[in-house]
Design a protein around this motif. Structure first.
Motif, PDB file in Angstrom:
ATOM      1  N   GLU A  49      16.579 -29.288 -12.530  1.00  8.51           N
ATOM      2  CA  GLU A  49      17.429 -29.501 -13.668  1.00  8.51           C
ATOM      3  C   GLU A  49      17.130 -28.151 -14.578  1.00  8.51           C
ATOM      4  O   GLU A  49      18.172 -27.563 -15.374  1.00  8.51           O
ATOM      5  CB  GLU A  49      17.202 -30.561 -14.497  1.00  8.51           C
ATOM      6  N   TYR A 220      23.877 -38.810 -21.192  1.00  9.00           N
ATOM      7  CA  TYR A 220      23.445 -37.684 -21.093  1.00  9.00           C
ATOM      8  C   TYR A 220      24.349 -36.683 -20.651  1.00  9.00           C
ATOM      9  O   TYR A 220      25.300 -36.716 -20.459  1.00  9.00           O
ATOM     10  CB  TYR A 220      22.613 -37.861 -19.622  1.00  9.00           C
ATOM     11  N   THR A 221      23.906 -35.372 -20.983  1.00 13.01           N
ATOM     12  CA  THR A 221      24.861 -34.428 -20.652  1.00 13.01           C
ATOM     13  C   THR A 221      25.354 -34.347 -19.236  1.00 13.01           C
ATOM     14  O   THR A 221      24.627 -34.628 -18.338  1.00 13.01           O
ATOM     15  CB  THR A 221      23.968 -32.794 -21.003  1.00 13.01           C
ATOM     16  N   ALA A 223      27.299 -36.362 -17.966  1.00 12.17           N
ATOM     17  CA  ALA A 223      27.330 -37.682 -17.246  1.00 12.17           C
ATOM     18  C   ALA A 223      28.985 -37.926 -16.836  1.00 12.17           C
ATOM     19  O   ALA A 223      29.459 -38.782 -15.950  1.00 12.17           O
ATOM     20  CB  ALA A 223      26.954 -38.699 -18.062  1.00 12.17           C
ATOM     21  N   PRO A 288      19.959 -33.889 -23.484  1.00 12.54           N
ATOM     22  CA  PRO A 288      19.135 -33.481 -22.363  1.00 12.54           C
ATOM     23  C   PRO A 288      17.865 -34.242 -22.370  1.00 12.54           C
ATOM     24  O   PRO A 288      17.266 -34.441 -23.677  1.00 12.54           O
ATOM     25  CB  PRO A 288      19.198 -32.190 -21.996  1.00 12.54           C
ATOM     26  N   ASP A 289      17.028 -34.526 -21.510  1.00 11.76           N
ATOM     27  CA  ASP A 289      15.515 -34.862 -21.659  1.00 11.76           C
ATOM     28  C   ASP A 289      14.892 -33.848 -22.490  1.00 11.76           C
ATOM     29  O   ASP A 289      15.258 -32.672 -21.938  1.00 11.76           O
ATOM     30  CB  ASP A 289      15.212 -35.002 -20.357  1.00 11.76           C
ATOM     31  N   ASP A 320      23.615 -39.470  -9.647  1.00 10.19           N
ATOM     32  CA  ASP A 320      22.311 -38.939  -9.486  1.00 10.19           C
ATOM     33  C   ASP A 320      21.419 -39.930  -8.373  1.00 10.19           C
ATOM     34  O   ASP A 320      21.803 -40.876  -8.445  1.00 10.19           O
ATOM     35  CB  ASP A 320      21.916 -39.278 -10.934  1.00 10.19           C
ATOM     36  N   ASP A 324      16.558 -39.561 -10.923  1.00  7.92           N
ATOM     37  CA  ASP A 324      17.153 -38.865 -12.244  1.00  7.92           C
ATOM     38  C   ASP A 324      17.883 -39.885 -13.077  1.00  7.92           C
ATOM     39  O   ASP A 324      17.868 -39.628 -14.283  1.00  7.92           O
ATOM     40  CB  ASP A 324      18.036 -37.803 -11.595  1.00  7.92           C
ATOM     41  N   ARG A 327      15.377 -41.414 -15.400  1.00  4.51           N
ATOM     42  CA  ARG A 327      14.880 -40.536 -16.470  1.00  4.51           C
ATOM     43  C   ARG A 327      16.019 -40.168 -17.702  1.00  4.51           C
ATOM     44  O   ARG A 327      15.806 -40.198 -18.736  1.00  4.51           O
ATOM     45  CB  ARG A 327      14.572 -39.135 -15.673  1.00  4.51           C
ATOM     46  N   LYS A 328      17.232 -40.145 -16.917  1.00  5.64           N
ATOM     47  CA  LYS A 328      18.395 -39.632 -17.989  1.00  5.64           C
ATOM     48  C   LYS A 328      18.762 -40.868 -18.847  1.00  5.64           C
ATOM     49  O   LYS A 328      19.010 -40.683 -20.134  1.00  5.64           O
ATOM     50  CB  LYS A 328      19.688 -39.101 -17.182  1.00  5.64           C
ATOM     51  N   ALA A 331      16.387 -41.294 -21.490  1.00  8.56           N
ATOM     52  CA  ALA A 331      16.534 -40.027 -22.504  1.00  8.56           C
ATOM     53  C   ALA A 331      17.613 -40.454 -23.360  1.00  8.56           C
ATOM     54  O   ALA A 331      17.585 -40.394 -24.600  1.00  8.56           O
ATOM     55  CB  ALA A 331      16.737 -38.665 -21.816  1.00  8.56           C
ATOM     56  N   SER A 332      18.804 -41.107 -22.648  1.00  4.97           N
ATOM     57  CA  SER A 332      19.920 -41.368 -23.446  1.00  4.97           C
ATOM     58  C   SER A 332      19.786 -42.454 -24.503  1.00  4.97           C
ATOM     59  O   SER A 332      20.155 -42.514 -25.660  1.00  4.97           O
ATOM     60  CB  SER A 332      21.126 -41.748 -22.608  1.00  4.97           C
TER      61      SER A 332
END
Ligand SMILES: Nc1nc2c(ncn2[C@@H]2O[C@H](COP(=O)(O)OP(=O)(O)OP(=O)(O)O)[C@@H](O)[C@H]2O)c(=O)[nH]1
Ligand SMILES: [Mg+2]
Length: 470
Positions: A49, A220-221, A223, A288-289, A320, A324, A327-328, A331-332
């Motif tokens: 990423e 997430y960006t 997405a 993003p993360d 994904d 991932d 993780r995303k 973050a979201s």
């Protein structure tokens, strides 16, 4: 910390796994040669990423250094690894080191001191802010970005001033005035954003009064938020798009959206009919993360639009891989913080995965949600069942519409009124706000079934009930 401390503090502890490579990628004339560095406590670092982000920001990644170990206070990497990074940067003539993570101000300076002179140290938050800067396309986006950058810069400026002062005492007053200046600019940007946020809140209240349900897209960006927003709007009323930023809403089919991060930096609102309801669908910024919380909170128009929505669609990329996706998702959810309404997770790009892939995505989604502590991520309590959707293949959209209709606050009422001018005026008011489900004319009376936003239904009911016979 002085320069000497910085170089002697780091201890080269052995790492479990690490790596170095100099796999040159094609360099364009305008791209800046850079080396990527990444450290991870747990799984071996995955630089996929950060490389994509670096490429999107115009860097040509010409090598990488990775390490698996706990954080070193001086360089984040262990000392030996940091020196390896220095040698690679020197050999490759790199102009920047892109660090996959947040570095403290002290770590940024220590690494900078170790690297060949003139090599920029760009940690993940700085890289993201650089990318955002390229995408900002409205006054609100500019202001929000300015605030995020100033908040990022302030502790780094303080560190620089402290370092200068320890070496050249006479620089202290000048440094202090620079810090003061940044603090004033932060306050002024905060005031400007408060005004923008107040305007938006007034506009949201007006839209609700006009009978619209507010739906926001979050996630997430990259997405698939903008694609879905366009699809929902296209379905109904492509001509009646409007932009919350005052710029024209874009045309084109729903999939005519570039496959790159940070495509959307302004919130854009379009009219749509979702599950039979008149809705305003707001597309938002994907975070993003690794962006510090303070930076995320600078993007008020996104955070507020999601928080205030009657229903938020949390778009999660089903294509994904599971780690991932988790993780995303984390973050979201941490960017959203909290919502007043409900949240429907949408597993997007379902066409890119087979049935097994979709089952794996759902499992990863559910595992990640089960691991979240509602005290830390209160939005978990608002989550409904995930809906797989593909805009490309047009699948799952009807299920999504049903889920939205089900999630929106709804009231129903049946009112009988004497048929006449006053009842017709009340009926027309209710039609304008989209809450008339059925009308039966029975000679002298009219029977109206209402369904929709509870406050609007209540007002329509009152107007019809008060209509005098004429
Ligand atoms: N295969 C497939 N690709 C999709 C689908 N929906 C979106 N995409 C692609 O995913 C990429 C990202 O889509 P966007 O809609 O820009 O994503 P976003 O979440 O708005 O991204 P940001 O604005 O950067 O936060 C684009 O290349 C889209 O064409 C889908 O249903 N199927
Ligand atoms: Mg977008």
């Amino acid at each position: 910390m002085s320069r000497d401390d910085a170089t002697t503090n780091g201890r080269d502890e052995s790492s479990e796994t690490d790596g170095q490579s100099a796999d040159a990628e094609p360099t364009t004339a305008s791209s800046t040669p850079a080396v990527v560095a990444a450290r991870s406590d747990g799984d071996p670092p995955d630089t996929g990423e950060i490389r994509d982000l670096a490429a999107a920001a115009g860097y040509a990644v010409i090598g990488e250094v990775t390490q698996r170990r706990r954080e070193d206070p001086t360089y984040d990497l262990g000392r030996g690894k940091a020196e390896e990074l220095m040698r690679l940067a020197a050999d490759a003539d790199a102009e920047a080191v892109i660090y996959d993570g947040g570095l403290s101000p002290g770590q940024t300076f220590s690494l900078g001191d170790l690297l060949p002179p003139g090599t920029a140290v760009i940690d993940r938050p700085r890289l993201v802010l650089e990318l955002f800067a390229d995408a900002a396309d409205s006054r609100a986006a500019d202001r929000q970005l300015e605030l995020a950058r100033l908040r990022y810069e302030l502790p780094r400026l303080r560190e620089a001033v402290a370092r200068d002062a320890s070496e050249h005492v006479r620089l202290q007053p000048e440094g202090d005035s620079r810090v003061l200046d940044v603090q004033k600019r932060i306050e002024s940007a905060e005031r400007a954003l408060d005004e923008i946020a107040d305007d938006r809140a007034v506009r949201r209240a007006e839209r609700r009064d006009a009978g619209f349900d507010l739906v926001a897209l979050a996630g997430y960006t990259n997405a698939g938020k903008s694609t879905l927003a366009r699809r929902l709007a296209d379905e109904v009323d492509a001509d009646r798009t409007e932009s919350a930023e005052g710029d024209p809403a874009d045309g084109g089919g729903p999939l005519a959206v570039a496959d790159r991060p940070f495509e959307t930096l302004s919130t854009t609102t379009r009219r749509a009919t979702v599950g039979g309801r008149r809705a305003l669908v707001t597309d938002t910024v994907g975070f993003p993360d690794g962006l510090p919380h303070e930076a995320v909170r600078s993007f008020r128009t996104t955070i507020d639009a999601i928080r205030a929505a009657d229903c938020a669609l949390l778009v999660v990329d089903a294509s994904d891989d599971p780690s991932d996706l988790r993780r995303k998702l984390r973050a979201s959810l941490s960017a959203i913080e909290a919502t007043d309404g409900s949240v429907i997770p949408v597993l997007s790009k379902a066409d890119e995965v087979g049935a097994d892939g979709l089952a794996a995505a759902i499992e990863a989604y559910e595992g990640a949600v089960a691991d979240l502590d509602p005290r830390e991520a209160p939005v978990v309590d608002a989550l409904r069942s995930p809906i797989p959707v593909s805009v490309r293949d047009e699948t799952g959209l009807a299920d999504l519409a049903d889920a939205v209709a089900d999630a929106l606050p709804t009231a129903t009422a049946t009112v009988e009124a004497p048929n006449g001018g006053a009842a017709q005026a009340a009926l027309s008011w209710a039609y304008d706000r989209g809450v008339v489900a059925e009308v039966d004319y029975g000679g002298a009376t009219v029977v109206v079934e209402l369904a929709g936003r509870p406050d609007v239904v209540a007002e329509a009911e009152r107007r019809l009930a008060d209509a005098p016979s004429s």
